[in-house]
Design an enzyme around this catalytic site. Structure first.
Site, short mmCIF file in Angstrom:
data_model
loop_
_atom_site.label_atom_id
_atom_site.label_comp_id
_atom_site.label_asym_id
_atom_site.label_seq_id
_atom_site.Cartn_x
_atom_site.Cartn_y
_atom_site.Cartn_z
N THR A 199 -9.26 11.47 -1.09
CA THR A 199 -9.20 10.19 -2.01
C THR A 199 -10.40 9.30 -1.49
O THR A 199 -11.76 9.47 -3.53
CB THR A 199 -8.06 8.82 -1.84
OG1 THR A 199 -7.79 9.71 -1.67
CG2 THR A 199 -8.21 7.49 -2.24
N ARG B 99 -9.82 16.78 14.14
CA ARG B 99 -8.56 17.32 14.12
C ARG B 99 -8.58 18.80 12.55
O ARG B 99 -8.56 19.71 12.68
CB ARG B 99 -7.29 16.77 13.87
CG ARG B 99 -6.55 15.91 14.65
CD ARG B 99 -5.95 14.55 14.63
NE ARG B 99 -4.46 15.16 13.37
CZ ARG B 99 -4.23 14.33 12.38
NH1 ARG B 99 -5.05 13.00 12.29
NH2 ARG B 99 -3.30 14.63 11.54
N SER C 269 -2.13 8.23 12.71
CA SER C 269 -3.51 8.19 11.78
C SER C 269 -3.14 7.60 10.80
O SER C 269 -4.22 6.86 10.59
CB SER C 269 -4.18 9.61 12.16
OG SER C 269 -5.32 9.43 11.29
N LYS D 63 -4.22 3.06 11.03
CA LYS D 63 -5.71 2.57 9.72
C LYS D 63 -4.62 1.29 8.89
O LYS D 63 -5.26 0.35 8.58
CB LYS D 63 -5.71 4.11 8.88
CG LYS D 63 -6.84 4.54 9.50
CD LYS D 63 -7.54 5.15 8.68
CE LYS D 63 -6.52 6.29 7.69
NZ LYS D 63 -6.52 7.57 8.72
N LYS D 64 -3.01 1.72 8.38
CA LYS D 64 -2.50 0.97 7.66
C LYS D 64 -1.75 -0.25 8.16
O LYS D 64 -1.58 -1.21 7.48
CB LYS D 64 -1.01 1.74 7.12
CG LYS D 64 -2.07 2.95 5.72
CD LYS D 64 -2.29 3.07 5.66
CE LYS D 64 -2.65 3.38 4.61
NZ LYS D 64 -3.72 3.10 3.30
N ASP E 163 1.01 -1.34 0.07
CA ASP E 163 -0.23 0.40 -0.05
C ASP E 163 0.98 1.01 -0.13
O ASP E 163 2.43 1.29 0.34
CB ASP E 163 -0.99 -0.03 1.40
CG ASP E 163 -2.53 1.18 1.49
OD1 ASP E 163 -2.64 1.53 -0.15
OD2 ASP E 163 -2.67 0.78 2.15
N LYS E 164 -0.10 2.67 -0.50
CA LYS E 164 0.94 3.95 -0.25
C LYS E 164 -0.14 4.47 0.42
O LYS E 164 -1.29 4.96 0.40
CB LYS E 164 0.99 3.78 -1.51
CG LYS E 164 1.10 5.64 -1.98
CD LYS E 164 0.33 6.61 -2.61
CE LYS E 164 0.31 7.77 -2.61
NZ LYS E 164 -1.51 8.97 -2.35
N HIS E 165 0.08 5.42 0.97
CA HIS E 165 -0.69 6.61 1.77
C HIS E 165 0.28 7.81 1.92
O HIS E 165 1.92 7.67 1.85
CB HIS E 165 -0.54 6.28 3.27
CG HIS E 165 -1.15 7.72 3.95
ND1 HIS E 165 -2.62 7.69 3.72
CD2 HIS E 165 -1.48 8.52 4.45
CE1 HIS E 165 -3.73 7.78 4.95
NE2 HIS E 165 -2.68 8.74 5.04
N SER E 166 -0.27 9.24 1.11
CA SER E 166 -0.08 10.05 1.09
C SER E 166 -0.32 10.97 2.61
O SER E 166 -1.41 11.00 2.99
CB SER E 166 -0.38 11.31 -0.16
OG SER E 166 0.46 12.61 -0.42
#
Length: 437
Positions: free
Chosen positions: A121, A169, A184, A188-189, A81-84
């Site tokens: 997203t 937040r 955060s 989730k990841k 997976d990827k997260h920005s």
């Protein structure tokens, strides 16, 4: 038993919180014993006083354990997976997940909504009619197995403590905290049951991290916490001093995604970031043996249409139209008014106030000022010229998509104010600054 205000007081006074105090806070998030005011006060205390690595790890794991975690032992490939950290015009996840899934990876992507000036997203996917961003967990697992990728919103069962904190937040000016961002993202990841993760840490005037020191600190925080939790993780620090790609706005970014995957047009900076992130995911997932092979794999699935096919399959499997690529104009929402934003002078676009442009999208209705606000998926900007583009007076800098003529006129003027046109431009920033991990 821990009293909420005493935990808040401890952090306000700069003390390190014990695991038990953090567990009590997270339990209060999940079950309501911390009210919204107390959660906001706690978030403010954390942003002002910080958290050390041990506190951040404890917060991350407690929020992960507040809900369900996935197991993917039945899959015959790496779970990646990827997260920005978020930016303006950042639609990378759609292209990247499709490319990696087309090459044999499995991408169970749990994504968020817009946060502050950054687009979400999930909001972008919801511009596709019928698309279900919250399928059952059973369907989510089946989608990942069958399609290779499923991009969903955070459900009530996945890190519910974070879901509540995330929303508070957004409306209490406590977004820009490295411990809170780290916890955060990773709660989730880690709940998603990943083998590997790549982080896209944005830096610049359109990012949460405004300077390189902040970006490096966040990247190091995420990499150290995630690797410590058993997930192979690297972070790329990428530029967010201008809008990424040609568009900013929910449906407009879906259109750009379709154009990218189909090969109609691939904006250079966007393509560079997608490629660099894909290479890391393919290498860390052991789908490629070296960088050259990974680069070839990326180009191959873009050229032969497999990446586009994966994205199309995900859309239809999750309730969207089966022919979105061919007929997106018939399906995606359109703004009532589309108007050119023209330059008032000759020169070169030398800088862009990217955060301001993100807030213009919010102001048009494409984001949220309050938690319960609905989103107009049709509004935003497209045909955005990049820094370094030469313009003459009257040339189109971008197009504004608005609900009415008054908004179109007002936000076109505000867009002009966010762009600087000069006689020349200094050396352009690199798209990718460095890799950490």
């Amino acid at each position: 038993m821990f009293i909420p205000q005493e935990i808040i007081r401890d952090k306000r006074d700069g003390n390190s919180l014990s695991k038990e105090q953090i567990d009590a806070f997270v339990d209060g998030l999940a079950h309501g014993s911390f009210n919204d005011a107390q959660v906001g006060a706690m978030a403010m205390a954390i942003i002002l006083k910080g958290m050390n690595v041990e506190e951040t790890v404890n917060l991350t794991l407690a929020m992960k354990d507040s809900g369900h975690s996935f197991n993917w032992d039945h899959l015959n490939g790496p779970v990646v997976d990827k997260h920005s950290t978020g930016g303006v015009g950042d639609k990378v996840s759609f292209m990247l997940a499709s490319i990696v899934a087309a090459n044999g990876g499995y991408v169970p992507m749990i994504s968020g909504r817009g946060l502050g000036h950054t687009g979400g997203t999930v909001d972008k996917l919801e511009s596709i009619p019928g698309f279900d961003v919250q399928p059952s967990e059973e369907k989510f697992k089946q989608l990942v197995k069958d399609v290779g990728v499923a991009i969903i919103g955070q459900t009530s069962n996945i890190a519910p403590a974070d879901k509540r904190l995330y929303g508070i937040r957004d409306i209490t000016a406590t977004v820009d905290s490295i411990p809170l961002i780290t916890a955060s993202i990773l709660s989730k990841k880690l709940a998603a049951g990943l083998d590997t993760l790549v982080m896209d840490v944005k830096v610049g005037n359109g990012a949460m991290m405004q300077n390189m020191d902040e970006a490096v600190a966040l990247a190091n925080s995420i990499v150290s916490v995630a690797n410590g939790a058993g997930v192979t993780t690297k972070a790329l620090i990428t530029d967010m001093n201008q809008v990424l790609g040609l568009s900013a706005g929910n449906a407009l970014e879906i259109v750009e995604t379709l154009d990218y995957l189909s090969g109609k047009y691939r904006e250079a900076r966007l393509h560079n970031i997608v490629t660099e992130l894909a290479v890391v995911m393919l290498l860390d997932g052991k789908l490629a043996k070296h960088k050259e092979q990974a680069l070839d794999m990326v180009e191959q699935v873009l050229d032969n249409g497999k990446a586009a096919e994966v994205f199309a399959n995900m859309i239809s499997a999750m309730g969207g139209p089966a022919h979105l690529f061919e007929r997106h104009q018939a399906y995606l929402p359109k703004a009532n008014v589309i108007a050119d934003v023209t330059s008032d002078e000759d020169g070169v676009i030398s800088s862009m106030q990217t955060r301001d442009i993100g807030m213009l999208v919010v102001g048009l209705g494409g984001g949220r000022i309050s938690n319960d606000q609905s989103v107009d998926h049709s509004v935003g900007f497209d045909q955005i010229l990049p820094i370094g583009a030469k313009v003459s007076k009257g040339d189109v800098l971008a197009r504004v998509h608005a609900k009415d003529e008054d908004d179109a006129k007002a936000f076109a003027q505000k867009y002009r104010q966010a762009i600087k046109v000069s006689a020349s431009v200094d050396e352009l920033n690199p798209t990718v600054y460095k890799v950490i991990g």
